[in-house]
Design a protein around this motif. Sequence first.
Motif, mmCIF file in Angstrom:
data_model
loop_
_atom_site.group_PDB
_atom_site.id
_atom_site.type_symbol
_atom_site.label_atom_id
_atom_site.label_comp_id
_atom_site.label_asym_id
_atom_site.label_seq_id
_atom_site.Cartn_x
_atom_site.Cartn_y
_atom_site.Cartn_z
ATOM 1 N N GLN A 1 102.667 34.780 82.649
ATOM 2 C CA GLN A 1 101.192 34.456 82.676
ATOM 3 C C GLN A 1 100.645 34.253 84.050
ATOM 4 O O GLN A 1 99.752 35.114 84.630
ATOM 5 N N GLU B 1 103.865 34.606 77.831
ATOM 6 C CA GLU B 1 102.618 34.806 77.471
ATOM 7 C C GLU B 1 102.420 35.737 76.297
ATOM 8 O O GLU B 1 101.618 35.650 75.260
ATOM 9 N N GLU C 1 93.719 36.583 74.385
ATOM 10 C CA GLU C 1 95.073 36.274 74.416
ATOM 11 C C GLU C 1 95.865 37.238 73.448
ATOM 12 O O GLU C 1 96.891 37.301 73.526
ATOM 13 N N LYS D 1 89.651 32.558 76.716
ATOM 14 C CA LYS D 1 90.932 32.906 76.329
ATOM 15 C C LYS D 1 91.198 34.107 75.396
ATOM 16 O O LYS D 1 91.481 34.184 74.211
ATOM 17 N N SER E 1 97.800 37.686 79.536
ATOM 18 C CA SER E 1 97.869 37.005 78.389
ATOM 19 C C SER E 1 98.828 37.889 77.263
ATOM 20 O O SER E 1 98.759 37.201 76.121
#
Length: 780
Positions: free
Chosen positions: A625, A611, A740, A738, A668
Amino acid sequence: MTWMSQSSVRAAAVTTLVALIAAGCTADKEPPRDDAAPGPRAISPIDWNLPDADRYHRTATYPVFQNRPAEDPVDAETVAEISTVTPDGNTLIYTDAAAKRIGFVDITDPAKPVGKGTLSLKQLGHQDDQPTSVAAVGEFVLVVVDTTGGDFPHPSGRVDIVRVADRTRVHSIDLGGQPDSIAISPDGTFAAIAMENQRDEEFTPPGKEEGDLPQPPTGFVQLIDLKGAADTWRPRRVDFDVEAARAAGLDTPEDLEPEYVSINSRGQVAVTLQENNGIAIIDGATGNVAKIFGAGSESVDGIDTAEDASIDQTGSIPETPREPDAIGWIDDTHVATANEGDWKGGTRGWTIFDATTGDVVWDAGNTFEQLAVRTGLHIESRAESKGPEPEGLAITDVGGRRTALIASERSNFVAVYDVTDPGSPQFRQILPTTPGPEGILPVPSRNLLAISSETDAAEDRVRASVSVYGFGEEYAQTGGTPSFPSIVSGDIDNVPIGWGALGALSADPKDPNRLYTATDIAYGPARILGVDASQKPALIDTELPVTEDGKAVTLDTEGLAARPDGGFVLAVEGEEGPGNELVFTDAAGGIEKRVKLPADVAAQLGGQGLEGVAVDGDTVWVALQRELKSDPKGVVRIGRYTPEGDRWEWYGYPLEKTSVDGDWIGLSEITINDGQLIVLERDKLNGPDARVKALYRVDIPEGAGTTSASEPPRVLQKTLARDLLPDLQATHGFVQEKVEGATVAGNGNLYVITDNDGLDDANGETVFLDLGRAAEALRG
């Protein structure tokens, strides 16, 4: 902004670009620049930075499931489709067709909407009755109700007059058919209701195709004079002349389906006949049909017409019927339509007509779809159909300007235009919404705007909401919270760089004010995007295709790190564990090598693997992740890869916990700052459910880590560096799931970005946060 239709050569340009990169030159026969930009940087054709006094500011997002009856489960579908507001501007009333009720929300404080309960149509009639529209007038709200119940050949409906104060019905009017929208005349003397008598999309008329017309009975319009006591109000039916409709060139004049109504200051009613691609003008006082004209067709170039997981803007639609949905009067002689389309059409934009002649005075062409592309709201799954699908429309006066508001049902935004000159609309602003914006409700007396959305995905916790906006300085956000859009793309040769699903972020080691990001597999082939972080909003101004042997490749890029000596390292996630890999590229995006995860580690991963990635000298750090199947629950792995010797080492990272059913916590992003690892950790929740969106510090571990999946890793200690929830909540939008991407740029600032998932199970809004100096932003 240029409003004429523009053709695109993006696919050919990308192919040429790949070839030029492979040959080591640009289109000008020059060697690639050392900042990895393959050509001229894109420039934004739009000035997004309106003064606070001249723009809308989001004040709140209210998920309407919070207004459900106490006995309803939290995951029951509940929506807000069409809304109205009481004359004092304080109580918003919306239709909830999914739950067969209307809802009430107190917006006295536009920053803190308060649910005031619902009124079930079961109490007014039958449990299968559905509200289609509402309109407040005086002390009442007119609730338009469809009672057809699926019996298309025998449509029926009514309008209930409900006293708002005690929510009791004082009168009910049989409408003689299946109704859709309602409008109140500006002087409040009468209402108009579009009686659609909609077709059965699964029925095949003789000699026609499934869902085709004609399917009698035809539609009409009901006018209701709002004079005297409410219990004396009666309807006046307006029918259309079939021959007049045929002479106007309408598709199936014997079966008209009125969709939407609007009334001007002269008492003229404009009606869209969507499936027939027509518009009618009715004199409200007499009920006479003054004019019927066709909405015409439009060919549109420079749009994405292929659902192929890439934003390819070389497509076109030839001479397609507009099939307008919503309509609104700009002045007493001009109407605007949102050209959603139905079964035969839809031109992905909106149009202004001269209502006296039926002539087109302006058309959006491809510019409405281009707005979606520039702001990361392009919805690839609708590329082959109707793209952003403009459906809702409202006209208002705000800031001294006549203003049009156009809603994109699929790309989840409302575009704002100055239409003071109907022949030359000027784009002003784009407003994000939750999925399926349907009702656009200006509240001019309070300089407010409410946008209600009709899509509710309870299983994904992306809930239908009412978004509230205020116009002017009094509603301006404070504390540096970014307005939407916080990141956009520029244009090259009048074609915007396509983007979305940005799950990676890296500093540019050679320019302190630049970053790199990448789209994941939602939009392929793989590209590395250059970002000018010194601009507001941040500007995506370069795109670098990732290639292998001179050919573009598709990768699920979840992490990105720019190497100080040139080139990039990509963290690529696989559908299953063995597909996870590090991909090393040169400065031109060409793949130099692929490094798979160790086989025993990959075998213990499911669909959520690599990730994040960071480069520290000759060392590469990665974040997985989720936990390995063989590791303790709540301990995920951080990996150190040393290219020399092809060596992997693993360390444990302790995850936070939430008590929400079905939730999980994962990593993330990983980046490096001030000699420490900065790790981005999040839950899978969004909106009001969100609990964990945070950055943590971890000391770079000394000593070796475990080298196998079977050996439990040494668990590192972490320290909270920044809770990102307040930053995300400060936008007053639906908190994004998310979060990220995170990095510290050469200018010392901390940047964070959200992944909009390509609008799949998400509302599509991308939040790009410039959190200022990392030394202060990462205090914990």
